[in-house]
Design an enzyme around this catalytic site. Structure first.
Site, PDB file in Angstrom:
ATOM      1  N   HIS A  17       8.257   8.487 -48.383  1.00 30.49           N
ATOM      2  CA  HIS A  17       7.880   9.384 -47.194  1.00 30.49           C
ATOM      3  C   HIS A  17       8.448  10.660 -47.317  1.00 30.49           C
ATOM      4  O   HIS A  17       7.686  11.648 -47.188  1.00 30.49           O
ATOM      5  CB  HIS A  17       8.327   8.678 -45.819  1.00 30.49           C
ATOM      6  N   LYS A  41       2.558  -4.096 -33.217  1.00 36.44           N
ATOM      7  CA  LYS A  41       3.375  -4.352 -34.409  1.00 36.44           C
ATOM      8  C   LYS A  41       4.819  -4.654 -34.167  1.00 36.44           C
ATOM      9  O   LYS A  41       5.273  -3.490 -33.538  1.00 36.44           O
ATOM     10  CB  LYS A  41       3.092  -3.434 -35.377  1.00 36.44           C
ATOM     11  N   ARG A  90       0.244   4.964 -53.203  1.00 40.22           N
ATOM     12  CA  ARG A  90       1.417   4.186 -54.109  1.00 40.22           C
ATOM     13  C   ARG A  90       0.638   3.503 -55.341  1.00 40.22           C
ATOM     14  O   ARG A  90       0.292   4.184 -56.508  1.00 40.22           O
ATOM     15  CB  ARG A  90       2.306   3.090 -53.609  1.00 40.22           C
ATOM     16  N   SER A 128       8.879   0.597 -46.606  1.00 41.89           N
ATOM     17  CA  SER A 128       9.862   0.078 -45.655  1.00 41.89           C
ATOM     18  C   SER A 128      10.087  -1.291 -45.580  1.00 41.89           C
ATOM     19  O   SER A 128      11.404  -1.706 -45.413  1.00 41.89           O
ATOM     20  CB  SER A 128       9.396   0.608 -44.273  1.00 41.89           C
TER      21      SER A 128
HETATM   22  O1  PNS Z   1       2.624   3.337 -42.036  1.00 40.52           O
HETATM   23  P1  PNS Z   1       1.358   2.759 -41.819  1.00 40.52           P
HETATM   24  O2  PNS Z   1       1.854   1.393 -41.009  1.00 40.52           O
HETATM   25  O3  PNS Z   1       0.716   2.144 -42.760  1.00 40.52           O
HETATM   26  O4  PNS Z   1       0.565   3.671 -40.901  1.00 40.52           O
HETATM   27  C1  PNS Z   1      -0.781   3.154 -40.154  1.00 40.52           C
HETATM   28  C2  PNS Z   1      -1.271   4.469 -39.330  1.00 40.52           C
HETATM   29  C3  PNS Z   1      -0.338   4.580 -38.093  1.00 40.52           C
HETATM   30  C4  PNS Z   1      -1.550   5.352 -39.844  1.00 40.52           C
HETATM   31  C5  PNS Z   1      -2.667   3.621 -38.822  1.00 40.52           C
HETATM   32  O5  PNS Z   1      -2.336   2.323 -38.236  1.00 40.52           O
HETATM   33  C6  PNS Z   1      -3.257   4.463 -37.605  1.00 40.52           C
HETATM   34  O6  PNS Z   1      -3.557   5.559 -37.703  1.00 40.52           O
HETATM   35  N1  PNS Z   1      -3.297   3.738 -36.587  1.00 40.52           N
HETATM   36  C7  PNS Z   1      -3.519   4.600 -35.165  1.00 40.52           C
HETATM   37  C8  PNS Z   1      -4.892   3.840 -34.351  1.00 40.52           C
HETATM   38  C9  PNS Z   1      -6.103   4.528 -35.205  1.00 40.52           C
HETATM   39  O7  PNS Z   1      -6.588   5.591 -35.380  1.00 40.52           O
HETATM   40  N2  PNS Z   1      -7.000   3.524 -35.777  1.00 40.52           N
HETATM   41  C10 PNS Z   1      -8.158   4.131 -36.256  1.00 40.52           C
HETATM   42  C11 PNS Z   1      -7.944   4.202 -37.841  1.00 40.52           C
HETATM   43  S1  PNS Z   1      -8.477   2.736 -38.702  1.00 40.52           S
END
Ligand code: PNS
Length: 165
Positions: A17, A41, A90, A128
């Site tokens: 990150h 989560k 990645r 993570s």
């Molecule tokens: O580190 P991660 O868990 O891969 O991050 C995922 C994240 C937080 C970027 C994604 O779940 C997100 O943007 N969630 C917010 C809700 C949202 O906007 N959902 C619509 C996009 S599919």
């Protein structure tokens, strides 16, 4: 002024990150690193601690702010007047989920562009989750996370180690 947001769970932040944050900070005037408050989560670290760890490890980057957000990432980007969402890629295995997310986000807010940055090779397998797994069995994760994070992982997980049976 070009503003970007880098959203994620950051449970906890890794050098993978941090590599993306440093490179993105060089490309934008302001970068918001944003931890999603996601009650659905199960996380190891509370949101506040994840933000605190991000602040600690990005304190040398003047144009980076770390905070949490609720709800849709595109709405959060609009609130921060960001035109770009940064995501790290990645391996090919990341592609499908990222493609779906970026496509959905573009339909919700066409003015917000998702930009993918390839993770630097040494971190291409670091996540993570894998860090938490190794740390929970007492393995050393110092190569993949900053010292402050390593210490907090040890405190939370204990790092019980294992035994041959
Ligand atoms: O580190 P991660 O868990 O891969 O991050 C995922 C994240 C937080 C970027 C994604 O779940 C997100 O943007 N969630 C917010 C809700 C949202 O906007 N959902 C619509 C996009 S599919």
């Amino acid at each position: 002024m070009k503003v970007a947001v880098y959203p994620g769970s950051f449970d906890p932040v890794t050098y993978g990150h941090l590599d993306i944050i440093q490179r993105a900070a060089g490309l934008f005037d302001r970068l918001y690193v944003a931890v999603l408050r996601n009650p659905a989560k199960q996380a190891l670290f509370p949101v506040e601690e994840r933000v605190e760890m991000l602040r600690l490890v990005t304190s040398h980057l003047e144009n980076v702010s770390c905070e949490s957000f609720d709800g849709l990432v595109v709405r959060y980007a609009q609130e921060r007047q960001a035109s770009v969402i940064i995501r790290g890629l990645r391996a090919v295995s990341d592609f499908e989920a990222e493609f779906k997310m970026a496509s959905m986000n573009r339909s919700l807010a066409p003015e917000v562009e998702t930009i993918f940055m390839m993770t630097n090779a040494p971190y291409s397998f670091v996540s993570s989750s894998i860090i938490k797994e190794v740390a929970s069995f007492g393995g050393s994760v110092g190569k993949w996370v900053p010292r402050e994070v390593e210490e907090r992982l040890a405190r939370r997980l204990g790092g019980g180690g294992g035994q041959a049976r």
